[in-house]
Design a protein around this motif. Structure first.
Motif: not given
Length: 579
Positions: A421, A423, A432, A449, A451-452, A494, A496
Motif C-alpha cells: 500500500t 500513501e 503515490a 494507493t 493520501n497519508a 504500507t 508512506v
C-alpha cells in the motif's frame, strides 16, 4: 596538265585577281606572312592583342587533371550515395509501439539509452538451419526464441555503460502481445522469458521492461548468420579459455589459451553453454561477456575504424546482420549510436548477469533473485557501476551491511508474493501512484494507493508481524535504507512517501540529489556492491580474462558423460574450431 593552284614546287601561289579558297584577307582580322603563320590577332577597333602562342604542355596537363578530378568527384559522390542507399536497404526494422517505456531526461536535458540486444535461435533460413542445426526433420522453420538477452544501458552523460544479461531460462510473466508481422498473439502467460520473441521483438521488449522496470527504447536482434558476419567483418575476435574444451553440443573445440575466432568458430563460442561454468546458461553469459569485451576493444583499437576497407566491411555486415526498431532504422541513426558507445571508455563499460534463484517448480529453470532488484534499480536510475577510474563504486559500510543483510534475509520472498500500500505524504499530486507504478513494474503487487493522514518529512515503510523479510525486499528494490523500516501493529506493508522523496522511482537517487534529509544512510552513494553482488561483474578493459571451462561432466561423447576437457582429449581426430 598541272593544277592551277600549285607551283612547280607544290607551294601555294597567289593569282592576281583571285583569292586562294578559304584564305582570310587582312580585313578579316588576321595577317599572314608567307607560309600562312598567324602573327597577330586584331581586337576591337582593329588593334592587335599581341601574338597568340600555342598552349603549353603543362597547361594541357592541368586541364586534363581538372577534368579527371571533376569526373572523380562526380563518380565518388555517386558511389557514396549508392553505398548509403545500399546500407539503408540492408536494414530490417520493426516498431516497438511504445511497449518498452520511455526514458526520462536528466537535469541537463540529456537522455540515457537502453537497448535490448537479442540473439535469436531461429532457423528461418537455409543458412541458419545449416549453422544452428535441428532442421533435418522440419526444414526451414518459423518463429524463434531470444536465447541471448542483454540490456545495454548508456548513461545520459555518455560517461559509462552497463550490459546486463538475462539468462534465457528465467521464468516470468509474458504480457499480452500481438506480432504485427506474423499476426501471432497471446493473452499473456507465465513461462520462459526467451519465448516472448515468438510474438515479435516488441513483445520481448515489453516482457523485459515488465520484469525489470527498466525503460527500453530500442532493440537490436542478430541471428546465427549475423554473428558469423560480424565476427568476420571485424577480422576475428581474440578470446581465452582456461583449459582444453570440447562442447559436443555447440561443437566448440579449442585448446587451452588464446585464440582468434572468426565465422562459425565465433558462433560456436557464444552458443556454448555446456563448455563453460556449470554447464548452464549462467556460465554462457559470462563467456559471452568476454567475447563482447574483446569485440569492443577490437572496434576501438587503432586502425579498425580509420581503415576505409574495414569500415565498409563492418557497415555492410552490420546492416545485413541486424534487425532493429524503427528508431534505429537508418545508417545515420546507427552511426550516432556507435558514436555514443565509442565515447564510453572500456574501463567504464560494465558487464553483469542478472542475479537468479532456483525455480521451486523446476530445477532446470531460474527466477529473479533478490539481488537483481538493486541491479535493475541502478540501471533504471542511470547510476554507474564503476567510478571515473573504472573501479567498482562503493557505498558507505553501514549501507552496504544493511543491504547485504536485507538481501540475504529476503532472498526467499519473491516480489510477486508481496503487495504494498502506497500513501502520499508529500503534498505533491500523483506521488503515490508514481511509486506504486514503479513497484508493479518491478514485479510487486499493489494493495492500493491514497493520501497519508498528514504531511510527513521522512519516507517510511511499515510492515506487520512476520513480514520483515518482505519489507526488506521492497526496501532493496527502492533503495530505501534499512533505518526507514518500521514494524507496526497491523498486517501488510504500507509505504508512506515523504517530502524527502519528491520525484523519481528510486529513493536513493532522490535522497542523493536533494539535501532534504542529511542522515548518513540517506545521502550515501548508490550501493553498487549490492547491485553487482553475485552478478559476475567485469569491465570491457579486462583483456586477460579467460572463459572458465566447466569442471563438471556436462557433455557426452559416444554416449559417455565427460568434462569438456576430457572430451577434447578423447576427440583427437576432431579438428579444433580455429584450425
Amino acid at each position: 596538265m598541272s593544277d592551277p593552284w600549285d607551283g612547280p614546287a607544290g607551294q601555294a601561289t597567289r593569282s592576281r585577281g583571285r583569292r586562294v579558297p578559304g584564305q582570310r584577307t587582312a580585313g578579316q582580322g588576321e595577317a599572314r606572312p608567307p607560309g600562312g603563320r598567324v602573327v597577330a590577332a586584331r581586337g576591337r577597333g582593329g588593334k592587335s592583342s599581341g601574338p597568340v602562342r600555342p598552349m603549353g604542355r603543362g597547361r594541357r596537363l592541368l586541364r586534363t587533371a581538372a577534368m579527371c578530378l571533376s569526373v572523380l568527384v562526380v563518380v565518388t559522390a555517386g558511389a557514396g550515395w549508392w553505398f548509403y542507399q545500399h546500407l539503408n536497404g540492408n536494414i530490417r526494422s520493426f516498431s516497438l509501439d511504445g511497449k518498452g517505456g520511455t526514458e526520462k531526461a536528466d537535469a541537463f536535458g540529456r537522455t540515457p539509452i537502453n537497448i535490448l540486444v537479442m540473439g535469436s535461435d531461429g532457423r528461418t533460413s537455409k543458412t541458419d538451419c545449416k549453422l544452428g542445426g535441428g532442421c533435418s526433420a522440419t526444414g526451414v522453420q518459423t518463429g524463434s526464441n531470444a536465447d541471448v538477452q542483454m540490456v545495454l544501458h548508456i548513461s545520459a552523460d555518455r560517461s559509462n555503460a552497463t550490459v546486463m544479461s538475462i539468462p534465457r531460462d528465467t521464468m516470468t510473466k509474458v504480457p499480452a502481445c500481438k506480432d504485427g508481422e506474423s499476426g501471432r498473439s497471446t493473452p499473456g502467460y507465465y513461462g520462459q522469458i526467451n519465448s516472448a520473441l515468438q510474438y515479435g521483438p516488441a513483445c520481448q521488449v515489453a516482457t523485459v521492461h515488465q520484469l525489470t522496470g527498466i525503460p527500453v527504447d530500442h532493440f537490436v536482434k542478430l541471428d546465427f548468420s549475423g554473428v558469423v558476419k560480424m565476427s568476420d567483418a571485424v577480422g576475428g575476435v581474440s578470446v581465452c579459455v582456461s583449459d582444453d574444451v570440447y562442447d559436443t553440443y555447440s561443437h566448440l573445440k579449442l585448446s587451452k589459451g588464446t585464440h582468434t575466432l572468426k565465422g562459425v568458430a565465433a558462433l560456436e563460442f557464444v552458443r556454448s553453454r555446456h563448455g563453460f561454468g556449470d554447464g548452464s546458461d549462467l556460465g554462457r553469459t559470462v563467456s559471452q561477456h568476454i567475447f563482447l569485451s574483446a569485440m569492443i576493444r577490437k572496434f576501438k583499437s587503432a586502425g579498425t575504424l580509420t581503415d576505409p576497407t574495414a569500415v565498409y566491411r563492418l557497415s555492410d555486415a552490420a546492416t545485413k546482420a541486424l534487425t532493429v526498431d524503427d528508431g534505429l532504422d537508418s545508417v545515420k541513426k546507427l552511426i550516432a549510436l556507435a558514436d555514443d558507445v565509442n565515447k564510453v571508455p572500456t574501463r567504464r563499460i560494465t558487464f553483469a548477469t542478472m542475479q537468479t534463484a532456483p525455480d521451486p517448480a523446476d530445477d532446470d529453470r531460474v527466477v529473479v533473485g533478490a539481488g537483481a532488484k538493486a541491479l535493475f534499480s541502478t540501471i533504471a536510475e542511470d547510476q554507474p557501476l564503476t567510478t571515473g577510474a573504472g573501479k567498482k563504486s562503493s557505498a558507505s559500510s553501514a549501507t552496504t551491511k544493511a543491504t547485504a543483510t536485507a538481501t540475504a534475509t529476503a532472498s526467499a520472498v519473491p516480489a510477486s508474493d508481496i503487495a504494498v500500500t502506497v500513501e502520499n505524504g508529500t503534498g505533491i499530486t500523483g506521488r503515490a501512484s508514481a511509486v506504486a507504478t514503479a513497484l508493479t513494474g518491478r514485479g510487486f503487487g499493489s494493495a492500493g494507493t491514497g493520501n497519508a493522514p498528514s504531511p510527513v518529512t521522512a519516507t517510511t515503510l511499515t510492515y506487520g508481524t512476520g513480514q520483515q523479510a518482505a519489507a526488506r525486499t521492497v526496501a532493496t528494490a527502492l533503495g530505501l535504507p534499512a533505518a526507514r523500516l518500521r514494524q507496526g501493529p497491523g498486517s501488510g506493508l504500507t509505504l508512506v512517501v515523504g517530502s524527502d522523496w519528491p520525484s523519481g522511482s528510486s529513493y536513493r537517487a532522490a535522497s542523493t540529489a536533494s539535501p532534504a534529509d542529511t542522515s548518513p544512510a540517506d545521502t550515501s552513494p548508490a550501493d553498487t556492491e549490492a547491485a553487482v553482488s553475485e552478478a559476475h561483474a567485469s569491465t570491457a578493459d579486462q583483456a586477460k580474462s579467460c572463459a572458465k571451462v566447466s569442471p563438471y561432466k556436462t557433455v557426452t561423447l559416444d554416449g559417455v558423460p565427460m568434462t569438456p576437457a576430457q572430451a577434447y582429449a578423447a576427440a583427437r581426430t576432431q579438428p579444433d574450431s580455429d584450425a
